[in-house]
Design an enzyme around this catalytic site. Sequence first.
Site, short mmCIF file in Angstrom:
data_model
loop_
_atom_site.label_atom_id
_atom_site.label_comp_id
_atom_site.label_asym_id
_atom_site.label_seq_id
_atom_site.Cartn_x
_atom_site.Cartn_y
_atom_site.Cartn_z
N HIS A 216 14.81 -12.62 -15.04
CA HIS A 216 14.20 -11.63 -14.14
C HIS A 216 12.78 -11.26 -14.57
O HIS A 216 12.16 -10.38 -13.99
CB HIS A 216 15.09 -10.38 -14.12
CG HIS A 216 14.80 -9.43 -13.02
ND1 HIS A 216 14.38 -8.13 -13.26
CD2 HIS A 216 14.86 -9.56 -11.67
CE1 HIS A 216 14.21 -7.51 -12.12
NE2 HIS A 216 14.48 -8.33 -11.14
N LYS B 264 8.69 -11.39 -15.22
CA LYS B 264 7.48 -11.82 -14.52
C LYS B 264 6.35 -11.78 -15.54
O LYS B 264 5.83 -10.70 -15.86
CB LYS B 264 7.14 -10.89 -13.35
CG LYS B 264 8.19 -10.85 -12.24
CD LYS B 264 9.14 -9.71 -12.42
CE LYS B 264 10.18 -9.67 -11.31
NZ LYS B 264 11.31 -8.80 -11.66
N ASP C 206 -4.66 -18.25 -21.92
CA ASP C 206 -5.44 -18.54 -23.13
C ASP C 206 -5.05 -17.68 -24.33
O ASP C 206 -5.85 -17.49 -25.26
CB ASP C 206 -6.93 -18.41 -22.85
CG ASP C 206 -7.46 -19.55 -21.98
OD1 ASP C 206 -6.74 -20.56 -21.83
OD2 ASP C 206 -8.57 -19.42 -21.44
N HIS D 131 9.32 -0.82 -5.67
CA HIS D 131 9.91 -1.81 -6.57
C HIS D 131 9.40 -1.65 -8.01
O HIS D 131 9.75 -2.41 -8.89
CB HIS D 131 9.60 -3.22 -6.04
CG HIS D 131 10.37 -4.32 -6.69
ND1 HIS D 131 9.79 -5.25 -7.52
CD2 HIS D 131 11.69 -4.65 -6.63
CE1 HIS D 131 10.70 -6.11 -7.94
NE2 HIS D 131 11.86 -5.77 -7.43
N LYS E 101 8.89 -0.39 -11.83
CA LYS E 101 9.80 -0.01 -12.90
C LYS E 101 8.93 0.62 -14.00
O LYS E 101 8.43 -0.06 -14.89
CB LYS E 101 10.55 -1.21 -13.48
CG LYS E 101 11.30 -2.05 -12.42
CD LYS E 101 10.51 -3.25 -12.04
CE LYS E 101 11.24 -4.31 -11.26
NZ LYS E 101 12.13 -3.96 -10.22
N ASP F 103 5.42 12.93 -21.29
CA ASP F 103 4.73 13.91 -22.13
C ASP F 103 3.27 13.57 -22.45
O ASP F 103 2.74 14.03 -23.48
CB ASP F 103 5.48 14.09 -23.46
CG ASP F 103 6.84 14.72 -23.27
OD1 ASP F 103 7.12 15.23 -22.17
OD2 ASP F 103 7.64 14.70 -24.23
#
Length: 504
Positions: A236, A238, A243, A422, A424, A429
């Site tokens: 899952h 991405k 370089d 979508h 996450k 604080d």
Amino acid sequence: MVVLLLAFQVAFPIIGLYVLSDYFIYINTVLRIVSIVVAIYIFNRPGNPEYKLAWVIPILIFPLFGGLFYILYRLQASIKHLRLRMLAILEATQPLLEQNPEPMERLRKENHGAQSQANYLFQDGGYPVYDNTTTEYLSTGEIKFARLKDELSKARHYIFLEYFIIQEGIMWNSVLEILEEKVKKGVDVRLLFDGMGCLTTLPADYERELRKKGIQCKVFNPFVPVLSTVYNNRDHRKIAVIDGHTAFTGGINLADEYINAYVKYGHWKDSSILVKGEGVWSFTMLFLQMWYCDDPAALCALPRSEFDQYRPSYYHPQEFDSDGLVQPYGDSPMDNQRVGENVYLNLIYGAKDYLYITTPYLIMDSELRYALCVAAKRGVDVRFITPFVPDKALVHMTTRSGYQELVEAGIRIYEYTPGFIHSKTVVCDDQVATVGTINFDFRSLYLHFECGVWMYHTKAMKQVKADFLETLQSCQEITLEDCKKVPVYRRLFWSMLRLFSPLM
């Protein structure tokens, strides 16, 4: 053909029972005893109680096949082989992820709670914390797309891409055009995509087409028509590494809905993070670990010096800038560490003033729910943003089924009314934040290969908070009255969904 093969595998045991119908009473008795024994075994195993319950109930409801199915599930060789390969790779690459003592010493002096979090990620996860790294939060898919194309166009030596979903269209075709151009100039271009994530979004044998273009391409867990639970363990992540000194991660895949070029569930709100500097090394290693998961012997045979060419400073001899401390990390379902969930738990337990969270799915185990409720009750301003428009109806219902308990504890929940969010992200604080691929659901926390970036006093940490507060302006708050207005029949259905949420 695929459908026929799968149907045959389902029908075979049923036909077998029919053929042996004269002995049905004996077979029935044996299988029921097996199911009872299996249920007792599950109950006494270490692990999450909700996962146990989600297995035990269907096994006891369907005792004829329930216990047998679980045994076949546990004995599948494909999962064992994957686990052994991944553990061999982690053991071989762990010495390459060294911890510079200076960042950890800074945390020890400035913030004991943050130092404990960083120490956990290094000791249990094996992921160092870095200085000499900069971060930039990318608050939409459109911004990430533009920045990704810009950074890819600058590549001179290698490009590593690892994505859950790729789909032909404006976004992927534009990226592919750059990759083809780079291959012609001698750049080492590698692409890894998930077999289940791309099952319906890419043509069959698409990797062969890319190899003809000179792009090295692999498929993680390529789909074959055999019933197997190994497909639950999806890549899952991405990740883009360029370089060795530039990397991206976050929620954004390479498909047009992520940049709103194709409107699928209303406006798609997502996020990503751009990392530059020494911290990119962990992303490079995360990619290489997955790249060699089909052939760990090849990785183990490489001399340690072979990896030097991928280090951040190899093609960037100048000193890197720094805007705080950064700790990229991965999570694997093969090591039983639950790194992603523990990062979230540490943030929740350490929060003093506020905790702002975005997630597309809010289907948590009892540990996370309890920690969040306690945080709110001790005065922490806990807020969630979740989608208003669902991408999966049953999953969205399960998300909403948990609202009332959270709202009653003092947690404020907002739904993103223009469409689907979508992202996450967690920010806490004005001190720490994390951005990555890990949802607040069982699948991300227990089954998938995931990754994220934990940050301490970085520029991106402040940007995450600013984006959260801005996004709130496009949300509606879920009140306790809203929760109580849900009809009884719907609540009953939602309760049933929650019961089996670990298996979704």
